[in-house]
Design a protein around this motif. Structure first.
Motif, PDB file in Angstrom:
ATOM      1  N   THR A  15       0.882  -1.069   0.088  1.00  0.00           N
ATOM      2  CA  THR A  15       0.090  -0.034   0.077  1.00  0.00           C
ATOM      3  C   THR A  15       0.905   1.118  -0.078  1.00  0.00           C
ATOM      4  O   THR A  15       0.597   2.286  -0.690  1.00  0.00           O
ATOM      5  N   ALA A  16       1.882   1.173   0.889  1.00  0.00           N
ATOM      6  CA  ALA A  16       2.896   2.455   0.831  1.00  0.00           C
ATOM      7  C   ALA A  16       3.365   2.703  -0.559  1.00  0.00           C
ATOM      8  O   ALA A  16       3.558   3.857  -1.072  1.00  0.00           O
ATOM      9  N   ARG A  17       3.841   1.480  -1.256  1.00  0.00           N
ATOM     10  CA  ARG A  17       4.524   1.747  -2.462  1.00  0.00           C
ATOM     11  C   ARG A  17       3.456   2.275  -3.421  1.00  0.00           C
ATOM     12  O   ARG A  17       3.921   3.155  -4.156  1.00  0.00           O
ATOM     13  N   ALA A  18       2.242   1.826  -3.448  1.00  0.00           N
ATOM     14  CA  ALA A  18       1.410   2.426  -4.276  1.00  0.00           C
ATOM     15  C   ALA A  18       1.036   3.967  -4.073  1.00  0.00           C
ATOM     16  O   ALA A  18       0.980   4.663  -5.124  1.00  0.00           O
ATOM     17  N   LEU A  19       0.847   4.361  -2.790  1.00  0.00           N
ATOM     18  CA  LEU A  19       0.650   5.699  -2.240  1.00  0.00           C
ATOM     19  C   LEU A  19       1.893   6.405  -2.970  1.00  0.00           C
ATOM     20  O   LEU A  19       1.801   7.557  -3.396  1.00  0.00           O
ATOM     21  N   LEU A  20       3.165   5.871  -2.877  1.00  0.00           N
ATOM     22  CA  LEU A  20       4.554   6.888  -3.373  1.00  0.00           C
ATOM     23  C   LEU A  20       4.063   7.071  -4.970  1.00  0.00           C
ATOM     24  O   LEU A  20       4.476   8.147  -5.341  1.00  0.00           O
ATOM     25  N   LEU A  22       1.559   7.136  -6.367  1.00  0.00           N
ATOM     26  CA  LEU A  22       0.468   8.301  -6.702  1.00  0.00           C
ATOM     27  C   LEU A  22       0.903   9.608  -6.216  1.00  0.00           C
ATOM     28  O   LEU A  22       0.240  10.384  -6.280  1.00  0.00           O
ATOM     29  N   GLY A  23       2.357   9.904  -5.539  1.00  0.00           N
ATOM     30  CA  GLY A  23       2.594  11.091  -5.214  1.00  0.00           C
ATOM     31  C   GLY A  23       2.550  11.448  -3.736  1.00  0.00           C
ATOM     32  O   GLY A  23       2.837  12.484  -3.461  1.00  0.00           O
ATOM     33  N   GLU A  24       1.974  10.466  -2.876  1.00  0.00           N
ATOM     34  CA  GLU A  24       1.756  10.780  -1.274  1.00  0.00           C
ATOM     35  C   GLU A  24       3.137  10.351  -0.622  1.00  0.00           C
ATOM     36  O   GLU A  24       4.077   9.633  -1.099  1.00  0.00           O
ATOM     37  N   SER A  25       3.281  11.090   0.570  1.00  0.00           N
ATOM     38  CA  SER A  25       4.072  10.609   1.428  1.00  0.00           C
ATOM     39  C   SER A  25       3.516   9.600   2.494  1.00  0.00           C
ATOM     40  O   SER A  25       2.377   9.880   2.524  1.00  0.00           O
ATOM     41  N   VAL A  26       4.366   8.799   3.004  1.00  0.00           N
ATOM     42  CA  VAL A  26       3.968   7.973   4.032  1.00  0.00           C
ATOM     43  C   VAL A  26       4.829   7.852   5.383  1.00  0.00           C
ATOM     44  O   VAL A  26       5.717   7.984   5.283  1.00  0.00           O
ATOM     45  N   VAL A  27       3.843   7.490   6.547  1.00  0.00           N
ATOM     46  CA  VAL A  27       4.524   7.147   7.764  1.00  0.00           C
ATOM     47  C   VAL A  27       4.090   5.619   7.953  1.00  0.00           C
ATOM     48  O   VAL A  27       2.903   5.543   7.951  1.00  0.00           O
ATOM     49  N   LEU A  28       5.059   4.946   8.335  1.00  0.00           N
ATOM     50  CA  LEU A  28       4.969   3.574   8.530  1.00  0.00           C
ATOM     51  C   LEU A  28       5.106   2.956   9.806  1.00  0.00           C
ATOM     52  O   LEU A  28       6.183   3.486  10.298  1.00  0.00           O
ATOM     53  N   THR A  29       4.317   2.339  10.413  1.00  0.00           N
ATOM     54  CA  THR A  29       4.421   2.090  12.049  1.00  0.00           C
ATOM     55  C   THR A  29       5.190   0.716  11.891  1.00  0.00           C
ATOM     56  O   THR A  29       4.588  -0.204  11.011  1.00  0.00           O
ATOM     57  N   TYR A  39      11.749  -2.150  -2.068  1.00  0.00           N
ATOM     58  CA  TYR A  39      11.022  -1.314  -3.086  1.00  0.00           C
ATOM     59  C   TYR A  39      10.535  -0.074  -2.181  1.00  0.00           C
ATOM     60  O   TYR A  39      10.105   0.745  -2.494  1.00  0.00           O
ATOM     61  N   LEU A  40      10.878   0.178  -0.887  1.00  0.00           N
ATOM     62  CA  LEU A  40      10.627   1.229  -0.155  1.00  0.00           C
ATOM     63  C   LEU A  40      12.071   1.887   0.203  1.00  0.00           C
ATOM     64  O   LEU A  40      11.833   3.017   0.843  1.00  0.00           O
ATOM     65  N   ALA A  41      13.019   1.430   0.144  1.00  0.00           N
ATOM     66  CA  ALA A  41      14.350   1.949   0.887  1.00  0.00           C
ATOM     67  C   ALA A  41      14.676   3.028   0.032  1.00  0.00           C
ATOM     68  O   ALA A  41      14.499   3.085  -1.294  1.00  0.00           O
ATOM     69  N   ASP A  42      15.497   3.748   0.669  1.00  0.00           N
ATOM     70  CA  ASP A  42      16.020   5.213  -0.118  1.00  0.00           C
ATOM     71  C   ASP A  42      14.824   6.204  -0.888  1.00  0.00           C
ATOM     72  O   ASP A  42      15.076   6.804  -1.718  1.00  0.00           O
ATOM     73  N   GLN A  43      13.630   6.026  -0.067  1.00  0.00           N
ATOM     74  CA  GLN A  43      12.586   6.868  -0.627  1.00  0.00           C
ATOM     75  C   GLN A  43      12.672   8.060   0.459  1.00  0.00           C
ATOM     76  O   GLN A  43      12.275   7.770   1.738  1.00  0.00           O
ATOM     77  N   PRO A  44      12.747   9.128  -0.013  1.00  0.00           N
ATOM     78  CA  PRO A  44      12.630  10.141   0.891  1.00  0.00           C
ATOM     79  C   PRO A  44      11.350  10.624   1.445  1.00  0.00           C
ATOM     80  O   PRO A  44      11.261  11.323   2.397  1.00  0.00           O
ATOM     81  N   ARG A  45      10.475  10.064   0.955  1.00  0.00           N
ATOM     82  CA  ARG A  45       9.035  10.323   1.333  1.00  0.00           C
ATOM     83  C   ARG A  45       8.304   9.164   2.202  1.00  0.00           C
ATOM     84  O   ARG A  45       7.260   8.904   2.369  1.00  0.00           O
ATOM     85  N   VAL A  46       9.362   8.414   2.850  1.00  0.00           N
ATOM     86  CA  VAL A  46       8.881   7.254   3.788  1.00  0.00           C
ATOM     87  C   VAL A  46       9.566   7.574   4.890  1.00  0.00           C
ATOM     88  O   VAL A  46      10.773   7.689   5.190  1.00  0.00           O
TER      89      VAL A  46
END
Length: 314
Positions: A15-20, A22-29, A39-46
């Protein structure tokens, strides 16, 4: 910024990857592990925030560091907790803290994971969101999920945010449980990739050639949830999230045998005589309100999952 509880799990991370995308930023607990999949590493919006969802103060503190506009609540207690009271206590406390955070932070939309299992006892197929749900307590997970839908709707109406219940189908794919206790296909595929005996003796679930399920690849599931979170307007409070059709186990086994030469997996003919009648989810609402279309049929999903398993444990 969208917060996803259980954000490093299979559904959460996709879900986080799909949001990214689509241009969204995410906080993952993250509770048990804080390791990001590649696929989420080195992403500045994570951003990853360690969190036990039972800890209300720590939960609310996240909103002091990030401007959260929406929450996807996927975190759940261990499915195998033998005491239903402990299971219900753990999952209820996590949900209530997530709803409290949504209220305090003034989020626009709150989505809570429900399950295809809430339709147990519904005879009319495909299963539609407006079908009356029987009051049955066959398993602790759908019991909690039914009440979670009501908790979210009640709180959303009071606090002024959109509460969306996600009735999620049979999901499989990267980071999923290879020994899934509810259906056998992940075990068959992982055994083929590892060159192991696909042992399906109890307590593992059985598999027959004509068994069917509403199978949905996790990448499609994550994209569907992301689309629901970012839609400008939703016309409903409850959405079925899945492929929207029955897939025969034999279809999946044939694809596994093609993707893993020499696997030679075979299933008993016919249908598991102990299996209840199979149903599938009507996804008309999801498609109409978001434009969602599954991208991963069996022929595309199986080799993608095989490639992942060859590089990872699960």
């Amino acid at each position: 910024m969208i917060l996803i509880t259980g954000g490093l799990g299979s559904i959460g991370s996709h879900t986080a990857r799909a949001l990214l995308d689509l241009g969204e930023s995410v906080v993952l607990t993250a509770h048990r592990s804080t390791r990001l999949p590649e696929y989420l590493a080195d992403q500045p919006r994570v951003v990853v925030e360690p969190l036990d969802t039972a800890d209300e103060a720590t939960f609310l503190d996240i909103g002091k560091r990030h401007e959260i506009t929406g929450i996807v609540h996927l975190a759940a207690a261990r499915h195998d907790l033998p005491d239903p009271v402990e299971y219900l206590r753990a999952d209820t406390l996590g949900l209530l803290n997530a709803l409290k955070a949504a209220t305090v932070w003034g989020v626009r939309r709150f989505a809570v994971a429900s399950t295809i299992g809430v339709y147990a006892g519904v005879d009319e197929v495909p299963w539609r969101e407006d079908a009356p749900l029987p009051v049955v307590a066959a398993h602790q997970i759908p019991v909690f999920k039914k009440t979670a839908e009501l908790f979210a709707e009640l709180t959303g109406d009071s606090a002024g945010f959109d509460a969306v219940s996600l009735r999620i189908g049979t999901i499989w794919g990267p980071l999923g449980l290879p020994d899934n206790p509810f259906f056998a296909l992940p075990r068959l595929l992982s055994a083929a990739v590892r060159g192991e005996d696909p042992d399906l003796t109890p307590p593992r679930p059985a598999a027959y050639a004509e068994d069917t399920t509403d199978l949905c690849y996790v990448k499609d599931c994550g994209r569907a949830i992301a689309l629901l979170m970012l839609a400008e307007r939703l016309n409903h409070r409850t959405y079925n999230v899945s492929g929207g059709r029955l897939v025969r186990y034999s279809e999946v086994v044939d694809a596994i045998n093609v993707a893993v030469p020499g696997a030679g997996i075979s299933l008993p003919e016919g249908r598991n005589p102990d299996r209840p009648t199979d149903g599938y989810l009507d996804t008309t609402r999801l498609r109409a309100d978001t434009g969602f279309q599954p991208e991963y049929d069996v022929e595309r999903a199986v080799p993608d999952y095989v490639e992942w398993l060859r590089r990872h444990d699960r």
